[in-house]
Each structure stands twice: as structure tokens, then as C-alpha cells.
Design a protein around this motif. Structure first.
Motif, PDB file in Angstrom:
ATOM      1  N   GLU A 163     -10.688  -6.438   5.662  1.00 46.60           N
ATOM      2  CA  GLU A 163     -10.059  -6.214   4.360  1.00 46.60           C
ATOM      3  C   GLU A 163     -10.380  -7.403   3.461  1.00 46.60           C
ATOM      4  O   GLU A 163     -10.118  -8.563   3.798  1.00 46.60           O
ATOM      5  N   ILE A 164     -10.968  -7.092   2.291  1.00 49.43           N
ATOM      6  CA  ILE A 164     -11.234  -8.133   1.289  1.00 49.43           C
ATOM      7  C   ILE A 164      -9.952  -8.302   0.479  1.00 49.43           C
ATOM      8  O   ILE A 164      -9.435  -7.331  -0.078  1.00 49.43           O
ATOM      9  N   GLN A 209     -15.960 -12.833  -2.553  1.00 50.99           N
ATOM     10  CA  GLN A 209     -16.521 -11.490  -2.427  1.00 50.99           C
ATOM     11  C   GLN A 209     -17.640 -11.221  -3.417  1.00 50.99           C
ATOM     12  O   GLN A 209     -18.293 -10.177  -3.321  1.00 50.99           O
ATOM     13  N   LEU A 212     -10.585 -11.390   4.414  1.00 49.51           N
ATOM     14  CA  LEU A 212     -11.394 -12.325   3.612  1.00 49.51           C
ATOM     15  C   LEU A 212     -10.638 -12.642   2.338  1.00 49.51           C
ATOM     16  O   LEU A 212     -10.134 -11.733   1.669  1.00 49.51           O
ATOM     17  N   ASP A 213     -10.551 -13.920   2.005  1.00 48.73           N
ATOM     18  CA  ASP A 213      -9.899 -14.293   0.747  1.00 48.73           C
ATOM     19  C   ASP A 213     -10.572 -15.536   0.195  1.00 48.73           C
ATOM     20  O   ASP A 213     -11.044 -16.395   0.950  1.00 48.73           O
ATOM     21  N   GLY A 229     -13.818 -17.092   1.649  1.00 53.12           N
ATOM     22  CA  GLY A 229     -15.092 -16.888   0.976  1.00 53.12           C
ATOM     23  C   GLY A 229     -14.917 -16.023  -0.252  1.00 53.12           C
ATOM     24  O   GLY A 229     -13.848 -15.462  -0.486  1.00 53.12           O
ATOM     25  N   LYS A 289       0.827  -1.213   0.000  1.00 52.58           N
ATOM     26  CA  LYS A 289       0.000   0.000   0.000  1.00 52.58           C
ATOM     27  C   LYS A 289       0.864   1.268   0.000  1.00 52.58           C
ATOM     28  O   LYS A 289       0.360   2.376  -0.121  1.00 52.58           O
ATOM     29  N   ALA A 295       0.280  -9.198   4.658  1.00 51.84           N
ATOM     30  CA  ALA A 295       1.131  -8.064   5.041  1.00 51.84           C
ATOM     31  C   ALA A 295       0.280  -6.891   5.549  1.00 51.84           C
ATOM     32  O   ALA A 295       0.574  -6.300   6.587  1.00 51.84           O
ATOM     33  N   SER A 296      -0.785  -6.591   4.829  1.00 52.41           N
ATOM     34  CA  SER A 296      -1.597  -5.440   5.250  1.00 52.41           C
ATOM     35  C   SER A 296      -2.395  -5.751   6.515  1.00 52.41           C
ATOM     36  O   SER A 296      -2.608  -4.860   7.345  1.00 52.41           O
TER      37      SER A 296
END
Ligand SMILES: C[S@@+](CC[C@H](N)C(=O)[O-])C[C@H]1O[C@@H](n2cnc3c(N)ncnc32)[C@H](O)[C@@H]1O
Length: 354
Positions: A173-174, A223, A204-205, A221, A146, A187-188
Motif C-alpha cells: 500500500e502506497i 512514489q 510505502l510512505d 520513499g 476505508k 491503520a489500513s
């Protein structure tokens, strides 16, 4: 379906840590000193000294219990150091060290042997009261993209998130990162965990992820599954911050926004990254970023802000017209603020006068 039990102790403790001592003490008693101690130990990790925690007349020893250096602290102060907003020095800190006998090497060697004590003690105290780095520094420390490489987002995040930094926020965070590799990414999430010292951070990933942290929870999951996102919002929200850094497909961005924005708390922010895909046909965009693209959706919210100028201000309007109180656009990133958009418009006669 979601591991909500994970936050049973943490969520009320993070809330109470910013309150007065008496309220925090009562909360520690209710949650039990043992469970709260475990939260503290999870947060600080391993250190080469003994940590004695005192609460209600009882003392328990932790970390390296056979170490010669003992740091004593009240459990309440440990929680306030980690999650409170109090910048004052430790009210209950005491350090004790075992003195070795003077041997044939003399006092010089005796003192030299003690040099590491301060470093060990300081490492523990820094973990118990982490410093405040800005997001650019944290991004570099944790390897988030980022700040640097293709994106220069943290300056914008810093501007919009500063008011939330010390609050007991819930973040989602998606897109955790690392794509199909379960051991890569996060990382984020780690950066947010440090930035929001009182925050619960959810990632979420679509891929399985092994990212862990004392205040990080990962969920697997898609998005683009609105029904799934609705349940996620019900069980893990409401969120103060949602960040969409997932597939960046325009349709997915729109589905996620409509499913999750109702689960953003008033005063919270919904952030969409990588809006360049709104202009790229292969991602479902078009060169004008028209209706149907992520930017098209966001641009329509700008008009919603001024709805009272063209429609009966007492009328109901759509929930998005009522619940979006501000939008900020920067290069490839937008921040949508949730809040009541209830200002009245100008008088009707003015609309036809000029
Ligand atoms: C750009 S990376 C995220 C980077 C991460 N936010 C960071 O800042 O470290 C995008 C991630 O989104 C995930 N992803 C792709 N499609 C998705 C979907 N439909 N639902 C949820 N996650 C998805 C990918 O597996 C990938 O790990």
C-alpha cells in the motif's frame, strides 16, 4: 536497501501452511523449529497461560512459563491454525491446569477461582486461530478510513479481494497515513494484515513511520520516483495487490502505476483510491479527467481491452494492452486486473460491413 531478510522464514512458511502436513513438517525442519516458533510467538503476542509446543519429539514452553494453566499443541497445528486454511478443530490440543487445595472457603470459592481459566485459554486459542471478520468490521476495529467518514471502499475491496483472502499474498500500500507524524498511521496496514491472514503487508510512505506488525514491513520513499519503485518491486515483489493511497497527485498516480504494474503478479490487482483528484486542477486534474490525469490513464486502459477489434490481433501491442485483463470502476476507486488480454477480435470483414 530493503529488509528482504525479514521474510526469509515467513514467506516459505506462509506458502507451506496451506499444503499437506508432511510438506509443512519438512518446511518447519528446514526453517528450524526454533525460527518457526518465533514466528508463531510474534504473531500471537502475550497471553496469561503457558504454551507448550511439540515438534519431532521435543517440547518447548513459552509465554507465561510459571502459569498454572498449560496449553499443549503441536507446532505444526499452531502454524496451520495461524496461516492454514483448515477449519477443522485442533487435532493436538490439550489443556492442563494445576489444582489448588480446597481451603476453609469451601468448594464454591474453589470453583469461582477457576472461572478465569477458560477465558485465558480461549484468548490464546483465538489468537492462534483468528476468526474471519469482514473488511467493514476490520476497518472499524483498526480505525482505517476505508469504511466510513469520506470513503465507503471496503464493500468494493471485499468483492475484488475475496478470492485472494486465504492466499499467501504480497500486498503493497502506497501511503501509510499520519503524514509527518512517525507514530501515527498504519491503520489500513493492520487491517490488511488481519484480513490476509497469510499475507506479507508492505507500506510505502514519504515520511518516516514507526508502524510495526508481525507481517508488516514499512519502507520510506517517494512514489514519484520511478527508479526507486522499480527496485522496490524487484526486491519485495511480485505483489498480488498494490493499492495507491498516497499523495493522490495525478502525476504521482501515473508514475507509480507505470513503475509498479510490471511488478504485479498475473491474477493480481492494482487499486487506485481517491480518483476524485482527477477532476481537481490543483491536484493536476481537470474537470473532464482527460489524458494526463489518473482517470485519463485508467480510461485509456478500457480501450486497450478491445484492441483486437481495431488492430492485428497477432500484433504485439503495448505491454499494458496485453497485460490488463479487466478494470472495475466504483465511486472514486478503480481496480485494474493483471492478466493476459489475448482474446481474438471479430473477423476483419465485419468492421466495414455495417
Ligand atoms: C491518505 S494517507 C494514507 C492513509 C493510509 N493508506 C490508510 O488507509 O490508513 C496518505 C499518505 O501518503 C503519504 N505520501 C504523500 N506523498 C507521498 C509520496 N510522494 N510518496 C509516498 N507517500 C506519500 C503521506 O505521508 C500520508 O501518510
Amino acid at each position: 536497501m530493503f529488509d528482504t531478510a525479514r521474510w526469509t522464514v515467513l514467506a516459505p512458511l506462509l506458502q507451506a501452511a496451506g499444503a499437506g502436513r508432511d510438506l509443512l513438517d519438512d518446511t518447519i525442519r528446514r526453517l528450524t523449529p526454533e525460527a518457526v516458533t518465533q514466528v508463531v510467538l510474534n504473531e500471537i503476542g502475550e497471553h496469561g497461560v503457558r504454551l507448550d509446543l511439540h515438534f519431532d519429539g521435543r517440547t518447548t514452553s513459552h509465554l507465561r512459563t510459571d502459569a498454572d494453566v498449560v496449553v499443549s499443541l503441536s507446532l505444526t497445528d499452531a502454524v496451520r491454525g495461524l496461516y492454514g486454511t483448515d477449519e477443522r478443530p485442533w487435532p493436538s490440543l490439550a489443556v492442563r491446569t494445576a489444582f489448588a487445595e480446597l481451603d476453609e472457603r469451601g468448594p464454591g470459592a474453589w470453583f469461582a477461582g477457576r472461572k478465569g481459566i477458560a477465558r485465558d485459554v480461549q484468548s490464546l486459542l483465538s489468537a492462534l486461530k483468528p476468526g474471519r471478520q469482514d473488511l467493514g468490521e476490520l476497518s472499524v476495529t483498526f480505525g482505517s478510513d476505508k469504511w466510513g467518514d469520506l470513503h465507503w471502499y471496503t464493500q468494493h475491496y471485499e468483492r475484488h479481494f475475496a478470492r485472494l483472502r486465504d492466499e499467501p499474498v504480497r500486498v503493497l500500500e502506497i501511503g501509510i497515513g499520519g503524514y509527518a507524524d512517525p507514530d501515527s498511521g498504519g491503520a489500513s496496514l493492520r487491517m490488511w494484515q488481519r484480513y490476509f491472514r497469510r499475507g506479507l503487508v508492505h507500506g510505502l510512505d514519504i515520511a518516516e513511520k514507526n508502524v510495526t506488525g508481525p507481517r508488516i514491513m514499512t519502507v520510506r520513499g517517494d512514489q514519484s520516483d520511478a527508479e526507486f519503485l522499480g527496485r522496490l518491486g524487484e526486491e519485495l515483489g511480485p505483489f498480488d495487490v498494490v493499492i495507491d493511497d498516497g499523495s493522490h497527485l495525478n502525476e504521482h498516480v501515473r508514475i507509480s502505476f507505470h513503475a509498479l504494474f510490471p511488478h504485479v503478479r498475473p491474477g493480481g490487482l492494482y487499486v487506485v483510491e481517491d480518483l476524485q483528484t482527477a477532476y481537481w486542477p490543483r491536484w493536476g486534474g481537470d474537470p473532464e479527467a482527460g489524458p494526463g490525469t489518473s482517470m485519463g490513464m485508467l480510461k485509456s486502459f478500457v480501450d486497450g481491452l478491445n484492441r483486437a477489434e481495431v488492430r492485428d490481433p497477432q500484433g504485439e501491442g503495448s505491454h499494458l494492452e496485453r497485460d490488463i485483463s479487466g478494470i472495475s470502476f466504483h465511486h472514486n476507486i478503480a481496480f485494474v486486473e493483471k492478466g493476459l488480454n489475448a482474446e481474438e477480435g471479430g473477423p476483419v470483414f465485419l468492421r466495414t460491413l455495417f
